[in-house]
Design a protein around this motif. Structure first.
Motif, short mmCIF file in Angstrom:
data_model
loop_
_atom_site.label_atom_id
_atom_site.label_comp_id
_atom_site.label_asym_id
_atom_site.label_seq_id
_atom_site.Cartn_x
_atom_site.Cartn_y
_atom_site.Cartn_z
N THR A 109 1.20 -1.13 -0.12
CA THR A 109 0.18 -0.20 0.26
C THR A 109 1.13 0.93 -0.04
O THR A 109 0.98 2.13 -0.59
CB THR A 109 -1.30 0.04 1.25
OG1 THR A 109 -1.99 -1.40 1.50
CG2 THR A 109 -1.54 1.20 1.21
N GLN B 199 -9.03 0.28 -1.35
CA GLN B 199 -9.06 -1.03 -1.15
C GLN B 199 -10.59 -0.56 -0.16
O GLN B 199 -11.89 -1.98 0.04
CB GLN B 199 -8.33 -1.24 0.17
CG GLN B 199 -8.16 -2.54 0.83
CD GLN B 199 -7.24 -2.69 1.72
OE1 GLN B 199 -6.19 -1.47 1.57
NE2 GLN B 199 -6.76 -3.71 1.80
N ASP C 103 -5.74 -1.47 -5.21
CA ASP C 103 -5.46 -1.31 -3.96
C ASP C 103 -6.53 -3.03 -2.80
O ASP C 103 -7.59 -2.45 -2.70
CB ASP C 103 -5.39 -0.46 -2.70
CG ASP C 103 -4.33 -0.95 -1.66
OD1 ASP C 103 -3.94 -1.97 -1.52
OD2 ASP C 103 -4.12 0.02 -0.51
N GLU C 104 -5.76 -3.53 -3.56
CA GLU C 104 -6.95 -4.79 -2.96
C GLU C 104 -8.22 -4.87 -2.97
O GLU C 104 -9.15 -4.27 -2.82
CB GLU C 104 -7.04 -5.08 -1.55
CG GLU C 104 -5.05 -5.16 -1.15
CD GLU C 104 -4.96 -6.43 -0.22
OE1 GLU C 104 -5.92 -6.84 0.32
OE2 GLU C 104 -3.95 -5.98 0.59
MG LIG Z 1 -2.50 -2.73 2.36
#
Ligand SMILES: [Mg+2]
Ligand SMILES: Nc1ncnc2c1ncn2[C@@H]1O[C@H](COP(=O)(O)OP(=O)(O)O)[C@@H](O)[C@H]1O
Lengths: 375, 293
Positions: free
Chosen positions: A57, A96, A172-173
């Motif tokens: 991240t 995320q 991000d994810e």
């Molecule tokens: Mg992360």
């Protein structure tokens, strides 16, 4: 098939879109990113893979402009962007948590970025409609984020970050909150969208299967460092370290010492009273050097009798059988105490399986099946 | 049945402590002033019966309120003072609430404590303290004279300015707390998302932070506006004879003029005027609860 292979990283003429040069990021005395250098090329689908807390991240936030590197330079299309604030960067990020604006409708969420640039109203309309179509959200345009499902929210977040046609999209994810089935569908959808829009994607994930599915190249990270960057098949077939081999998929690691026995061929002494193993490697190993032989379970054959002409064969006892439906994984304990996993397809009904617990079996693999690793 | 038992206590409470006194006040407002104890007629007696009693009640006092300019001016002036002080409280309170959500989280309970701390002393004493600060020989003037910013003392006490200061000071926690709780729930990644999509810090604040703290702002404004409208202590201690507020008029009718019926009529009108913002406030709270779900 004569499609040209997409491998800009092998082309010395090609200039990278993103160039991380010796980037270090410290939080106080904690080193989150450690002297990291990578290149990402246009139209790539670049996956960052690594355990939680390894700095994925942080790396992405430096690209988006939310963190400043302690040392090093980041070039975007040849320009240093370290001092450019996030709102002036040609990157967009899909968060995320999706970070959808709860007070705005889906339509307004997607239009949010477009309204911040001098864009004619009609053009904004067209672009938003296009994004809604791309992500199949047309019917939900008037709803608020809390009135749609998790999968739809994820698509809104994607549409919103794609709307401004960024040079680089950071994810991000993106599928962290989705269940497995929806994840798989979404992965293909993502690849499809990436292909259609021609945007460069950088995706963070800790799911190795996901990285293997979507990525053109996978970067495996650990403790703020890049361990290996390669295409998914290279990462799987020729990991450069035990760490990568172990991180991606299932693997048997056998420790031993090498002795050269021909061109690119080594014999590996691995246990007293056991015949040495044979493995090929184009990496040079000196005689007596410590090594690790990494073999994927699916490359290990399991038979009741000793197979004939094969480079490596060991005998053991079945300790455990993991039934996975289409395949089974057999855990076989060798006389030395080492447990080797072997995978076999379940072509017969389970009741008619050839081996069961406590059976003595032979495991065998070819000289090219394993990868010889120094560390 | 269980449901009834659960909702019965709050309704009994409401009936006993709000509706009954209100009914009594309405009754007095319909009576006539008299030199007696209590100072109004008619008095209910069993001999004459309920009808004879009700026949003597009338709306005279309410008509009187429309005839004397004092009353509608006082209502209007209260409204103005309450509105301005609410706006000022918002201007002071919002940055404080915002600042409280920006500090490391281990600091927040302490800051929260500091906001609530003034409630530990009597409200009256705190308003008296402001008299000491704001008067011509008060600490504020002494400080300003000493630093040389001014050379003649400022007249603050007994003006509307002092009333504004008093209201802002007193009701600030009521503004800070709801705004703080709205801002605290705000996800930082929303601001980052706004910046990522091209907003400067300021536009992100304007387009994301403010709208998402709207319910807190509205709640805070009502919590200040509603009590400020009927405020009596602050205008009478800090505003002196120069500030006209309905709470003060009410007090004077009751205790100086001993005209309970007119005072009651003033109170009834004030309450009816307050019903509007209170209903709006309830609606706001309800919307917020729905949004939270
Ligand atoms: Mg992360
Ligand atoms: N703002 C910050 N202050 C201090 N430490 C941080 C900060 N952001 C991240 N870290 C630390 O840096 C490391 C990497 O975090 P992160 O990049 O979020 O990991 P990942 O995304 O790979 O799980 C973690 O150990 C985390 O605690």
């Amino acid at each position: 098939m004569t499609t040209l292979k997409f491998e800009p990283w092998n082309d010395p003429q090609e200039k990278p879109l993103i160039h991380f040069q010796n980037i270090t990021k410290r939080f106080g005395s904690f080193v989150a990113i450690d002297n990291l250098t990578i290149d990402i090329y246009e139209r790539e689908f670049y996956a960052l893979l690594g355990p939680s807390g390894c700095g994925k991240t942080t790396l992405m936030r430096m690209l988006a402009g939310f963190e400043t590197p302690t040392e090093g330079t980041i070039l975007l299309a040849g320009q240093d962007i370290v001092s450019v604030p996030p709102n002036k960067r040609a990157t967009n990020m899909m968060f995320q948590s999706y970070a959808l604006f709860p007070h705005l409708s889906i339509w307004e969420n997607i239009a949010f970025g477009l309204k911040r640039q001098a864009m004619a109203k009609a053009d904004i309309n067209d672009r938003v409609e296009e994004m809604l179509r791309l992500t199949r959200l047309e019917q939900f345009a008037r709803r608020k984020p809390h009135q749609i499902s998790g999968g739809q929210r994820q698509r809104v977040a994607l549409a919103r970050s794609l709307a401004k046609a960024p040079k680089l999209l950071l994810l991000d994810e993106p599928m962290g909150a989705l269940d497995k089935k929806l994840r798989q569908e979404t992965q293909f959808e993502l690849m499809d969208i990436q292909e259609k829009t021609g945007t460069t994607f950088m995706i963070v994930t800790h799911d190795q299967e996901e990285a293997m599915t979507v990525a053109s190249r996978v970067a495996v990270m650990d403790h703020g460092q890049i361990i290996q960057v390669a295409t998914p098949d290279r990462i799987y077939e020729t990991p450069n370290s035990v760490y990568v081999a172990d991180f991606i998929g299932d693997v048997n690691i056998i420790q031993g010492t090498t002795t050269a026995n021909g061109k690119d061929s080594y014999s590996i002494a691995w246990a007293d009273a056991q015949a040495p193993l044979t493995a090929n490697s184009n990496q040079p190993f000196s005689d007596g050097q410590k090594c690790h032989l990494a073999i994927r379970p699916e490359k290990v054959a399991i038979t009741a009798d000793r197979p004939g002409e094969v480079a490596n064969a060991v005998q053991g006892k079945i300790l455990d059988i993991a039934y996975l439906g289409n395949i089974s994984t057999y855990h076989v304990e060798l006389p030395t105490g080492v447990v080797i996993k072997a995978q076999a397809a379940n072509t017969r009904r389970i009741s008619r399986r050839s081996y069961t617990w406590e059976d003595t079996v032979w495991l065998s693999w070819t000289a090219t099946a394993g990868v010889l690793l120094a560390n | 049945m269980r449901r009834f038992l659960l909702i019965a206590p709050p309704y009994a409470w409401l009936l006993l402590l709000f509706l009954t006194p209100f009914a009594i006040v309405v009754k007095i407002s319909l009576s006539d002033i008299a030199l007696a104890i209590p100072p109004y007629v008619p008095k209910f007696s069993w001999d004459e019966g309920i009808w004879a009693y009700l026949n003597q009640l009338d709306f005279e006092n309410f008509i009187f309120l429309t005839q004397d300019n004092l009353y509608w001016k006082a209502y209007l002036s209260s409204f103005k003072i309450a509105a301005i002080s609410t706006a000022l409280t918002l201007l002071v309170g919002y940055p404080i609430a915002y600042g409280m959500t920006r500090v490391p989280s281990e600091w927040r309970p302490t800051l929260m404590m500091l906001v609530i701390l003034p409630f530990w002393t009597s409200f009256l004493i705190r308003v008296y303290a402001w008299m000491g600060i704001l008067s011509n020989e008060g600490y504020l003037n002494q400080l300003l004279l000493w630093t040389g910013i001014i050379d003649t003392p400022l007249t603050i006490l007994n003006t509307n300015t002092a009333v504004y200061i008093g209201i802002v000071y007193t009701y600030l926690p009521f503004m800070i707390l709801p705004i703080y709780s709205a801002l605290e729930r705000l996800d930082d990644s929303l601001i980052e998302a706004a910046e990522d999509l091209g907003c400067s810090r300021l536009t992100a604040f304007w387009l994301v932070t403010i709208p998402l703290s709207k319910t807190g702002i509205i709640a805070g404004c009502f919590l200040v506006f509603i009590p400020a409208l009927g405020e009596f202590v602050i205008p009478s201690l800090l505003g002196g004879s120069n500030s006209l507020m309905i709470g003060k008029v009410l007090w004077e009718e009751f205790f100086s003029n001993r005209d309970w019926p007119v005072a009651s009529a003033v109170a009834v009108i004030l309450l009816l005027l307050l019903v509007i913002p209170i209903v709006l406030f309830q609606r706001n709270q309800q919307n917020q609860q729905e949004a939270d779900q």
